[in-house]
Design an enzyme around this catalytic site. Structure first.
Site, PDB file in Angstrom:
ATOM      1  N   ASP A 362      -6.387   7.997  18.411  1.00 42.78           N
ATOM      2  CA  ASP A 362      -6.549   7.459  19.983  1.00 42.78           C
ATOM      3  C   ASP A 362      -5.368   6.456  20.626  1.00 42.78           C
ATOM      4  OD1 ASP A 362      -9.011   8.736  20.094  1.00 42.78           O
ATOM      5  OD2 ASP A 362     -10.211   7.276  19.643  1.00 42.78           O
ATOM      6  N   TYR A 450     -16.047   8.829  23.776  1.00 39.77           N
ATOM      7  CA  TYR A 450     -16.467   7.677  23.141  1.00 39.77           C
ATOM      8  C   TYR A 450     -16.122   6.491  23.727  1.00 39.77           C
ATOM      9  CZ  TYR A 450     -18.888   8.983  18.555  1.00 39.77           C
ATOM     10  OH  TYR A 450     -19.747   9.523  17.618  1.00 39.77           O
ATOM     11  N   HIS A 499     -18.156  13.951  11.959  1.00 39.72           N
ATOM     12  CA  HIS A 499     -16.723  13.449  12.024  1.00 39.72           C
ATOM     13  C   HIS A 499     -16.918  12.143  11.556  1.00 39.72           C
ATOM     14  CE1 HIS A 499     -19.066  12.179  15.623  1.00 39.72           C
ATOM     15  NE2 HIS A 499     -18.567  10.921  15.327  1.00 39.72           N
ATOM     16  N   HIS A 501     -15.056   8.118  11.950  1.00 39.53           N
ATOM     17  CA  HIS A 501     -14.490   7.131  12.518  1.00 39.53           C
ATOM     18  C   HIS A 501     -13.585   6.276  11.409  1.00 39.53           C
ATOM     19  CE1 HIS A 501     -16.074   7.902  16.415  1.00 39.53           C
ATOM     20  NE2 HIS A 501     -17.417   8.238  15.698  1.00 39.53           N
ATOM     21  N   ASP A 508      -2.242 -10.357   9.725  1.00 35.96           N
ATOM     22  CA  ASP A 508      -1.104 -11.321   9.281  1.00 35.96           C
ATOM     23  C   ASP A 508      -1.430 -12.758   8.972  1.00 35.96           C
ATOM     24  OD1 ASP A 508       1.411 -12.486   8.655  1.00 35.96           O
ATOM     25  OD2 ASP A 508       2.262 -11.978  10.507  1.00 35.96           O
ATOM     26  N   ASN A 646       8.788   0.714  -1.126  1.00 33.70           N
ATOM     27  CA  ASN A 646       9.860  -0.072  -1.773  1.00 33.70           C
ATOM     28  C   ASN A 646       9.201  -0.983  -3.065  1.00 33.70           C
ATOM     29  OD1 ASN A 646       8.613  -1.563   0.229  1.00 33.70           O
ATOM     30  ND2 ASN A 646      10.821  -2.196   1.024  1.00 33.70           N
ATOM     31  N   GLU A 648       7.790  -4.289  -2.893  1.00 34.28           N
ATOM     32  CA  GLU A 648       8.391  -5.317  -2.872  1.00 34.28           C
ATOM     33  C   GLU A 648       7.358  -6.613  -3.564  1.00 34.28           C
ATOM     34  OE1 GLU A 648      11.418  -6.165   0.471  1.00 34.28           O
ATOM     35  OE2 GLU A 648       9.504  -5.580   1.517  1.00 34.28           O
ATOM     36  N   ASP A 654       5.392 -14.301   2.942  1.00 32.94           N
ATOM     37  CA  ASP A 654       4.676 -14.070   3.819  1.00 32.94           C
ATOM     38  C   ASP A 654       3.845 -12.606   4.025  1.00 32.94           C
ATOM     39  OD1 ASP A 654       3.889 -14.227   6.607  1.00 32.94           O
ATOM     40  OD2 ASP A 654       5.534 -14.127   7.410  1.00 32.94           O
ATOM     41  N   HIS A 665     -20.151   9.867  10.720  1.00 34.38           N
ATOM     42  CA  HIS A 665     -21.365  10.327  11.605  1.00 34.38           C
ATOM     43  C   HIS A 665     -21.688  11.690  11.763  1.00 34.38           C
ATOM     44  CE1 HIS A 665     -22.579   9.795  16.105  1.00 34.38           C
ATOM     45  NE2 HIS A 665     -23.671   9.972  15.297  1.00 34.38           N
TER      46      HIS A 665
END
Length: 742
Positions: A362, A450, A499, A501, A508, A646, A648, A654, A665
């Site tokens: 979407d 939707y 389907h 969803h 973060d 990679n 890490e 962080d 559904h």
């Protein structure tokens, strides 16, 4: 001396909290969406560059150079934190601009960073990680391209007019007054990179036309920038494929094709509408319950900065993807730098070519711009604060979406905490309780059929809930007997296609600082000799902690056992009881993979392999998807898998949590006319895990304590007005607490 030191500490804590609030408020505009003035200034600046040769986006030509999208470009995290954590000057505001260069030998899509705002003077090319180019065919479809699709559909329908008219009982695509046909287009648009071939299915143009397929589907090749060169490659009718419209018409007329005849359409055929029908015992002369705020709002909004009950955050609605929250703090301590919607997909299955091909991604439809007006009393309570949003997508001027976001406080009609302490003699020692109220940040996205309702809920005990509720019309195709392997018959000739969803979020987390670590907690049974009865054994659960040191270790695959607790913590900060301060993510989801790993379109949604993946923060890994993935999922411009390739180190770093939630559904008859929200909401909670010294909601003055007095009457202790207000009740709080036989 001891009292003086304690007073100094209290004053210092107050000063730090005040300064933290001031800096959060100061930095919030960093994340604010582009203003109308900024959008117009960016457009004027770019249109003033002769070598770009920009023209209006809505001009009829496809082989033109024009602006497709414009939105805020976020600064690097460390630059934003200088303003948020130290009160430094805010970094210059910038715009991300997508330009489609169609008027050149090799058409391409180029992105630019335009700055500084509000008076731009420079631009530079923006590239994705790895400098992967964006193919012109992967661009989102525009209004102008739809106009040309409409033109070719008129030509197609004119050739097949008799067939369509007889099949539908009098409906046609043009010259049709109130018995018209319309269409829905399917994506991705092809089977390989560089293609632009779209399956299109015709439907009756009535309210809720999404569930009125007529059994006519056509594959149009619209790759060429000259619409006169577009072609029809396949036609599907009555479970048969044809190489052209002419072939179908010829065989229809000769009787080689069995003729379909849909039930006659009548005004009584309301199945796709919201018009009430059936019996209900609820009185129609009375409204249902409503939310009230007896003394007004308890939250504060200043542009995109919000404060409520210890919480503060900034928000934006990114045009390409949707709702985002930044700099989330509780009592001045940051919990997350960013929590943002990244992508929403719905992958289908079916028996018709349109159903087989439907894999909606979407963001490729500029999901964030589908934020339409919210209805008071339905989408949000009447008491909510409604806020306008502005978008610049496939347009020549900013578009105002009135009342497209709302903020409100509501009661959960459930205590946050409560306890009745019985004396087991018909009375009680005390009753204590605290009502549960939350602040809700809400918007919606209506991506054609939707409707997604996007919520952030902020609780008084330091918990955040991130939730999406799905509603709107199911994506339906024409019923065939074989279609029952892929869904349910929901009306005459209508199949509701199964389907899945999936929704992807970026979380973060900055748990009391940027240096965080990640662990999982599970239980293991232990068996040992009972120390107070040596001839017996004790079997019980014991905590088993696993520290995840690398990105691969912290990428959890669907189909594998998922840990009981996933815990992000600051290894350098502890609470009063010696525990490392942390938060955990708690899932409310029934998600699973939608395709085998590496299978063609699955490469474009590699994030969907993982309910949770943890990576080190990088400004170059800002999003997990892109606006181009829908039309080129095979070789995507953004590949999430590259973020963890990679492998890490993630210890004391962080960290970013990438969260996938969703549900399967299988449509059913109760999805007519619309899918309802109960049972179709998924998301996750961010819950404090030793972050505080105790439940921070103890600070709430909405607590009520009742104790029996010496005179036998209840003694009520509360810290808010005794009488709430006439619109709720004019009676003071009362509680007895006794119980007895009758």
């Amino acid at each position: 001396m001891k009292s003086l030191c304690l007073l100094q500490l209290v004053c210092l804590a107050g000063c730090i909290a005040s300064r933290s609030r001031e800096w959060a408020h100061h930095g919030a505009p960093i994340f604010a969406d582009l203003t109308v003035h900024e959008m117009k200034a960016v457009r004027a600046y770019l249109h003033g560059i002769p070598e770009m040769g920009l023209t209006n986006a809505r001009s009829r030509a496809l082989n033109k150079n024009s602006i497709l999208l414009m939105e805020l470009h976020l600064p690097k995290k460390h630059e934003a934190l200088k303003a948020l954590d130290r009160g430094h000057a805010k970094p210059p505001r910038q715009a991300r601009v997508i330009i489609q260069f169609g008027n050149q030998a090799q058409p391409n899509i180029t992105e630019y960073i335009v700055s500084p705002l509000p008076s731009p003077t420079s631009h530079e090319v923006k590239t994705f990680k790895g400098a992967k180019p964006v193919t012109f065919e992967s661009r989102p479809i525009t209004v102008v391209e739809y106009d040309h699709i409409n033109d070719i559909l008129k030509k197609i329908s004119n050739k097949a007019h008799k067939l369509l008219f007889e099949t539908t009982g009098g409906f046609s695509y043009s010259n049709c007054s109130n018995r018209c046909l319309t269409f829905s287009d399917i994506a991705p648009r092809g089977l390989d990179p560089g293609e632009r071939r779209t399956w299109i299915m015709l439907q009756k143009f009535v309210e809720g036309y999404f569930i009125h397929p007529i059994g006519f589907e056509v594959l149009v090749n619209h790759q060429d920038l000259d619409p006169e060169k577009w072609t029809v490659e396949k036609v599907w009718y009555n479970s048969m494929y044809f190489d052209s419209v002419e072939e179908l018409v010829e065989k229809y007329e000769s009787g080689e094709v069995e003729k379909l005849k849909l039930p006659d359409h009548s005004d009584d055929d309301f199945y796709s509408t919201y018009i009430p029908r059936g019996q209900i015992n609820t009185p129609t002369n009375k409204h249902g319950p409503k939310l009230v705020e007896p003394q007004g709002h308890r939250y504060h909004i200043d542009r995109n900065f919000v404060e409520y009950a210890g919480w503060s955050f900034a928000y934006r609605v990114r045009s390409s993807a949707g709702l985002q929250v930044f700099d989330l703090r509780f009592n001045g301590e940051r919990i997350a730098y960013e929590i943002s919607l990244q992508e929403a997909i719905a992958f289908y299955a079916g028996d018709t070519p349109a159903a087989m091909q439907t894999k909606y991604i979407d963001a490729g439809w500029a999901m964030g711009t589908s934020t339409f007006e919210l209805a008071p009393g339905i989408d949000c309570p009447e008491i909510a604060t409604f806020i306008d949003l502005y978008h610049y997508f496939d347009t020549d001027k900013p578009v105002r979406h009135k009342n497209a976001l709302c903020i409100f406080e509501m009661t959960m009609a459930m205590p946050l905490r409560r306890h009745f302490n019985s004396d087991f003699q018909g009375g009680y020692n005390f009753f204590g309780g605290l009502e549960n109220t939350v602040l809700v940040l809400r918007t919606t996205s209506t991506v054609y059929n939707y409707d997604y309702i996007w919520d952030f809920l902020f609780y008084p005990n330091g918990v955040v809930e991130v939730k999406v509720s799905a509603t709107g019309y199911i994506h339906a195709t024409f019923f065939t007997p074989n279609g029952l392997h892929y869904g349910s018959k929901v009306y005459n000739y209508v199949l509701g296609n199964l389907h899945t969803h999936l929704i992807h979020y970026k979380v973060d987390l900055d748990i009391d600082g940027r240096e965080n670590s990640f662990e999982t907690l599970d239980l293991k049974f232990v068996n040992f000799t009972n120390p107070w009865s040596p001839k017996h054994f004790i079997v019980q659960s014991k905590l088993h902690r696993t520290e995840h040191r690398t990105e691969r270790s912290a990428a959890f695959r669907f189909g594998k056992k998922f840990p009981r607790y996933v815990h992000f913590y600051n290894p350098n900060k502890k609470n009063k009881w010696g525990h490392q301060k942390g938060y955990r993510i708690q899932f409310n989801s029934h998600a699973h993979s939608v395709l085998p790993r590496g299978w063609r379109e699955e490469n474009g949604i590699s994030w969907s392999r993982y309910p949770l993946a943890v990576t080190r923060h990088k400004d170059s890994e800002a999003t997990s998807s892109s606006i181009y993935t829908q039309n080129d999922p095979w070789e995507p411009a953004v590949s999430f898998e590259n973020y963890i390739r990679n492998n890490e180190d993630i210890v004391n770093q962080d960290l970013v949590a990438w969260v996938t939630v969703g549900f399967l559904h299988v449509p059913h008859s109760e999805d007519i006319p619309n899918t309802a929200t109960p049972g179709n909401a998924v998301g996750f909670f961010l819950r404090p895990f030793n972050f505080f010294n105790e439940d921070p909601s103890v600070a709430s003055r909405s607590t009520v304590i009742v104790r029996p007095g010496q005179d036998g009457k209840p003694k009520i202790q509360r810290w808010t007005p005794e009488v709430i207000g006439h619109c709720v009740t004019d009676q003071p709080f009362f509680y007895n607490g006794t119980y007895a036989g009758v």
